[in-house]
Design a protein around this motif. Structure first.
Motif, PDB file in Angstrom:
ATOM      1  N   THR A 143       6.366  -3.398   3.819  1.00  0.00           N
ATOM      2  CA  THR A 143       6.651  -4.668   3.864  1.00  0.00           C
ATOM      3  C   THR A 143       6.203  -5.616   2.711  1.00  0.00           C
ATOM      4  N   TYR A 197      17.662  -8.624  15.957  1.00  0.00           N
ATOM      5  CA  TYR A 197      16.881  -9.655  15.298  1.00  0.00           C
ATOM      6  C   TYR A 197      15.370  -9.069  15.750  1.00  0.00           C
ATOM      7  N   THR A 215      12.444  -7.637  13.488  1.00  0.00           N
ATOM      8  CA  THR A 215      11.307  -8.556  13.081  1.00  0.00           C
ATOM      9  C   THR A 215       9.899  -8.147  13.808  1.00  0.00           C
ATOM     10  N   SER A 216      10.079  -7.284  14.771  1.00  0.00           N
ATOM     11  CA  SER A 216       8.738  -6.762  15.463  1.00  0.00           C
ATOM     12  C   SER A 216       8.039  -5.529  14.821  1.00  0.00           C
ATOM     13  N   ARG A 222       7.748 -12.011   4.459  1.00  0.00           N
ATOM     14  CA  ARG A 222       8.649 -12.829   4.770  1.00  0.00           C
ATOM     15  C   ARG A 222       9.646 -13.172   3.655  1.00  0.00           C
ATOM     16  N   ARG A 281      13.701  -6.804   1.979  1.00  0.00           N
ATOM     17  CA  ARG A 281      14.996  -7.192   2.372  1.00  0.00           C
ATOM     18  C   ARG A 281      16.225  -6.246   2.080  1.00  0.00           C
ATOM     19  N   ALA A 288      17.946 -11.635  10.120  1.00  0.00           N
ATOM     20  CA  ALA A 288      17.187 -10.374  10.024  1.00  0.00           C
ATOM     21  C   ALA A 288      17.172  -9.502   8.859  1.00  0.00           C
TER      22      ALA A 288
END
Length: 301
Positions: free
Chosen positions: A54, A234, A238-239, A261, A267, A298
């Motif tokens: 990430t 979503y 996102t978890s 983020r 993404r 998401a």
């Protein structure tokens, strides 16, 4: 569905389940035997392909030492495994409820139990993997846990199976990269290979269930289901990696969350992994304007 009769649809559905049962009998794995659980953890290897981190592509990633990057990908891999367990438990309860009191001689009934057995093995496999990676328990945030509790209780028909498909499709592309990457720990690569092979059958069944059940769905229910599926997607996506993973890797949690983020590289990776899924949902009438908005939030579209 494409001009076929209800009887023809049922026959196609039964044939799909029968083929999946034969495939399962020919090619399934026992993670307790197939995975190397005994070799000590090699801290010089990644837990996942670094490009899937990430933080990859951010200024924070550039500042990390190689040892920190290695630990981060191991913690992120464990976080994804923990999220997988969470959703697999939701999946098992939805499938059991769906086939409760149905004809056990139906190949679809027998396949459903086979899928549940697979998911039980996968959950144990992911749990052992997280422990071997030296990770603490990564629990999804409280809101996601409680919404998941409601979803597994209330979701029906194509909404349940499409949500299953979304979770499995996102993991599938990610894990196909990891299992081929020689920078990734050997036991993690084996786990990903097992999951990819066995989940490919689960995804085939889920797609068939979505198409069959959505064929008789009215427009209002279809729009509602599209919204519910997108909302489930979503919270699943996102978890996957949360603040606990950054904390366990010894990073500045606030900065890591902030940069993750807004990480355009990650993404883009997510969007590319969902191209086929979005095409399928669109063909099933489950990609409404509201659903598209959520998928964009998401980073899946």
């Amino acid at each position: 569905m494409n001009g076929t009769t209800v009887q023809e649809q049922a026959e196609v559905h039964e044939n799909v389940a029968a083929r999946l049962l034969r495939s399962s009998a020919q090619l399934s794995y026992d993670p307790a035997v197939e995975v190397d659980w005994d070799t000590p953890l090699d801290t010089g290897m990644h837990g996942a392909s670094p490009e899937w981190s990430t933080l990859y592509g951010t200024a924070y990633w550039d500042e990390l030492t190689e040892a920190q990057r290695l630990e981060l990908t191991r913690q992120e891999s464990a976080s994804v495994a923990s999220t997988g367990i969470w959703f697999e438990m939701i999946l098992q309860q939805m499938v059991l409820r769906d086939f409760y009191a149905k004809d056990p001689t139906d190949p679809a009934f027998q396949w459903a139990l086979t899928e549940i057995a697979d998911e039980c093995r996968h959950s144990i496999m992911f749990a052992r993997a997280a422990a071997k990676l030296g990770a603490p328990f990564h629990r999804p945030r409280r809101l996601a846990v409680e919404l998941g509790r409601a979803f597994k209780t209330l979701a029906r028909g194509e909404a349940a199976y499409a949500a299953i498909l979304v979770a499995e499709e996102v993991l599938d592309v990610m894990q196909r990269d990891w299992m081929r990457d020689e920078r990734v720990l050997g036991f993690v690569r084996t786990i990903n290979n097992i999951h990819v092979v066995e989940e490919s059958r689960h995804m085939r069944f889920a797609r068939d269930e979505v198409l069959q059940r959505s064929a008789t769905t009215g427009p209002l229910r279809r729009r509602w289901n599209a919204f519910v599926i997108a909302a489930a997607a979503y919270f699943i996506v996102t978890s996957m990696v949360g603040p606990q993973a950054y904390a366990a890797a010894g990073l500045d949690v606030d900065r890591a969350v902030r940069e993750a983020r807004t990480n355009e590289h990650h993404r883009a990776m997510l969007r590319s992994s969902c191209t086929g899924l979005m095409e399928f949902l669109g063909s099933a009438g489950l990609l409404t304007k509201a659903a598209r908005w959520i998928y964009r939030r998401a980073n899946l579209l």
